[in-house]
Each structure stands twice: as C-alpha cells, then as structure tokens.
Design a protein around this motif. Sequence first.
Motif, PDB file in Angstrom:
ATOM      1  N   GLN A 151     -10.342   6.348  -3.628  1.00 26.70           N
ATOM      2  CA  GLN A 151      -9.557   7.545  -3.909  1.00 26.70           C
ATOM      3  C   GLN A 151      -8.487   7.254  -4.957  1.00 26.70           C
ATOM      4  O   GLN A 151      -8.312   8.010  -5.912  1.00 26.70           O
ATOM      5  CB  GLN A 151      -8.922   8.039  -2.611  1.00 26.70           C
ATOM      6  CG  GLN A 151      -8.626   9.488  -2.574  1.00 26.70           C
ATOM      7  CD  GLN A 151      -8.256   9.941  -1.175  1.00 26.70           C
ATOM      8  OE1 GLN A 151      -8.124   9.146  -0.243  1.00 26.70           O
ATOM      9  NE2 GLN A 151      -8.075  11.224  -1.020  1.00 26.70           N
ATOM     10  N   ARG A 152      -7.770   6.145  -4.793  1.00 23.17           N
ATOM     11  CA  ARG A 152      -6.727   5.768  -5.759  1.00 23.17           C
ATOM     12  C   ARG A 152      -7.322   5.485  -7.129  1.00 23.17           C
ATOM     13  O   ARG A 152      -6.814   5.938  -8.153  1.00 23.17           O
ATOM     14  CB  ARG A 152      -5.958   4.543  -5.269  1.00 23.17           C
ATOM     15  CG  ARG A 152      -4.984   4.799  -4.170  1.00 23.17           C
ATOM     16  CD  ARG A 152      -4.101   3.583  -3.933  1.00 23.17           C
ATOM     17  NE  ARG A 152      -4.830   2.350  -3.756  1.00 23.17           N
ATOM     18  CZ  ARG A 152      -5.270   1.875  -2.592  1.00 23.17           C
ATOM     19  NH1 ARG A 152      -5.050   2.553  -1.491  1.00 23.17           N
ATOM     20  NH2 ARG A 152      -5.926   0.732  -2.526  1.00 23.17           N
ATOM     21  N   THR A 153      -8.417   4.725  -7.157  1.00 22.68           N
ATOM     22  CA  THR A 153      -9.038   4.347  -8.423  1.00 22.68           C
ATOM     23  C   THR A 153      -9.572   5.569  -9.159  1.00 22.68           C
ATOM     24  O   THR A 153      -9.348   5.732 -10.365  1.00 22.68           O
ATOM     25  CB  THR A 153     -10.182   3.346  -8.174  1.00 22.68           C
ATOM     26  OG1 THR A 153      -9.657   2.211  -7.483  1.00 22.68           O
ATOM     27  CG2 THR A 153     -10.806   2.898  -9.477  1.00 22.68           C
TER      28      THR A 153
ATOM     29  N   ARG B  89      -9.071   3.018  -1.366  1.00 23.89           N
ATOM     30  CA  ARG B  89      -9.106   2.341  -2.669  1.00 23.89           C
ATOM     31  C   ARG B  89      -9.891   3.167  -3.684  1.00 23.89           C
ATOM     32  O   ARG B  89      -9.475   3.310  -4.835  1.00 23.89           O
ATOM     33  CB  ARG B  89      -9.734   0.966  -2.512  1.00 23.89           C
ATOM     34  CG  ARG B  89      -9.831   0.213  -3.808  1.00 23.89           C
ATOM     35  CD  ARG B  89     -10.500  -1.106  -3.624  1.00 23.89           C
ATOM     36  NE  ARG B  89     -10.575  -1.817  -4.884  1.00 23.89           N
ATOM     37  CZ  ARG B  89     -11.379  -2.808  -5.109  1.00 23.89           C
ATOM     38  NH1 ARG B  89     -12.166  -3.255  -4.163  1.00 23.89           N
ATOM     39  NH2 ARG B  89     -11.403  -3.402  -6.275  1.00 23.89           N
TER      40      ARG B  89
ATOM     41  N   GLN C 119      -0.291   6.840   2.617  1.00 28.00           N
ATOM     42  CA  GLN C 119      -1.383   7.780   2.432  1.00 28.00           C
ATOM     43  C   GLN C 119      -0.949   9.156   2.898  1.00 28.00           C
ATOM     44  O   GLN C 119      -0.553   9.326   4.032  1.00 28.00           O
ATOM     45  CB  GLN C 119      -2.606   7.345   3.244  1.00 28.00           C
ATOM     46  CG  GLN C 119      -3.313   6.157   2.655  1.00 28.00           C
ATOM     47  CD  GLN C 119      -3.970   6.500   1.346  1.00 28.00           C
ATOM     48  OE1 GLN C 119      -4.517   7.572   1.174  1.00 28.00           O
ATOM     49  NE2 GLN C 119      -3.894   5.592   0.402  1.00 28.00           N
TER      50      GLN C 119
ATOM     51  N   GLU D  16       0.848  -1.191   0.000  1.00 27.55           N
ATOM     52  CA  GLU D  16       0.000   0.000   0.000  1.00 27.55           C
ATOM     53  C   GLU D  16       0.880   1.236   0.000  1.00 27.55           C
ATOM     54  O   GLU D  16       1.818   1.331   0.786  1.00 27.55           O
ATOM     55  CB  GLU D  16      -0.882   0.026   1.255  1.00 27.55           C
ATOM     56  CG  GLU D  16      -1.974  -1.016   1.240  1.00 27.55           C
ATOM     57  CD  GLU D  16      -3.080  -0.651   0.289  1.00 27.55           C
ATOM     58  OE1 GLU D  16      -3.410   0.543   0.180  1.00 27.55           O
ATOM     59  OE2 GLU D  16      -3.613  -1.571  -0.343  1.00 27.55           O
TER      60      GLU D  16
ATOM     61  N   THR E 223      -8.667   8.713  -8.763  1.00 27.89           N
ATOM     62  CA  THR E 223      -7.550   9.565  -9.173  1.00 27.89           C
ATOM     63  C   THR E 223      -6.960   9.060 -10.483  1.00 27.89           C
ATOM     64  O   THR E 223      -6.678   9.845 -11.391  1.00 27.89           O
ATOM     65  CB  THR E 223      -6.475   9.619  -8.068  1.00 27.89           C
ATOM     66  OG1 THR E 223      -7.050  10.213  -6.900  1.00 27.89           O
ATOM     67  CG2 THR E 223      -5.269  10.412  -8.506  1.00 27.89           C
ATOM     68  N   ALA E 224      -6.809   7.744 -10.590  1.00 30.82           N
ATOM     69  CA  ALA E 224      -6.259   7.166 -11.818  1.00 30.82           C
ATOM     70  C   ALA E 224      -7.223   7.338 -12.995  1.00 30.82           C
ATOM     71  O   ALA E 224      -6.811   7.676 -14.105  1.00 30.82           O
ATOM     72  CB  ALA E 224      -5.951   5.691 -11.607  1.00 30.82           C
TER      73      ALA E 224
END
Length: 145
Positions: free
Chosen positions: A124-126, A122, A21, A18, A128-129
């Motif tokens: 947030q990451r997805t 998760r 953060q 991970e 953002t991508a």
Amino acid sequence: MHQPRRRDRRPARRVPPEPAQRPASRHTVMGADVVLVGFFSAKQKDFATVMASAATELAARGARVVAQMVQRRGVSDGGVQKMGLPYSSRTLLSYGKVREAAQVCDRARADAVVFVASLTARQQRTLTAMLGRPAVSLSHILAAD
C-alpha cells in the motif's frame, strides 16, 4: 606485526519507524474518481465478472470508477509455473503495469486507486508513492463498513 582494526565509519542503518496505519474508510472513496485495478491468474476465467462486481460495490459506496486495468499472470508460457504468485512482492503488479496505471490515473485525473486483491501495508505504501495517489484494497474498504 598485525595491523590495528579499522573502525567502520559508515553510519549504522536505521530502520524508520512504521507510520501509524490509518484504516481505509468509506470516506476514502466516497465521491472520489477511482481507477480499479485487478490482478488475476490465468486459471481465473471469470475475472471480468469480478471486476464488474467490484465496480458495483464501489459505486454503491459513492465512488466513480473512471478506468479499469487488469494484470493477468500465467497467460504466457513462462508465467504458468508462477501463476498464483504476484509479479512483485513490493507492488503486486509488474513494474510496467504500475507505470501504465500511473499514466491512466493522470489521464483520468483519478483521486485514488482501488485494488481488487488484498494489499499488504508495504504494498500500500509503495503503490501510493509510485502512483502519486492513495492505493487501497477493496477488502479494506468493504471491511470498514
């Protein structure tokens, strides 16, 4: 005779560590052009008021809200049973609405996307991508102050 066991030649699945953060801070939206995105169930009739107060909170922190989008759940007959659930556990929104948000962000030349609903790490990451710019939750921005 029995046949010898064959060794599985596929590489083992490795779970990437991970990433650390970094907390969403006031600097994430200060002076930035942001797109405000809300996800609401059909039971919540005052979603326009919630969006307006979120835009006011962001403006107080130095952000410029250049566009707003709303995804409502349970408006159609099929969505009534699942009204409180997100469309996708990965993105919160439906895939089409994420694509629409990306287009709005590109047209408005937004620096970030702020979601009224809380996002998991998760999500947030997805997002953002998928959106090509930072996706943050309003609750994280408010908690950073």
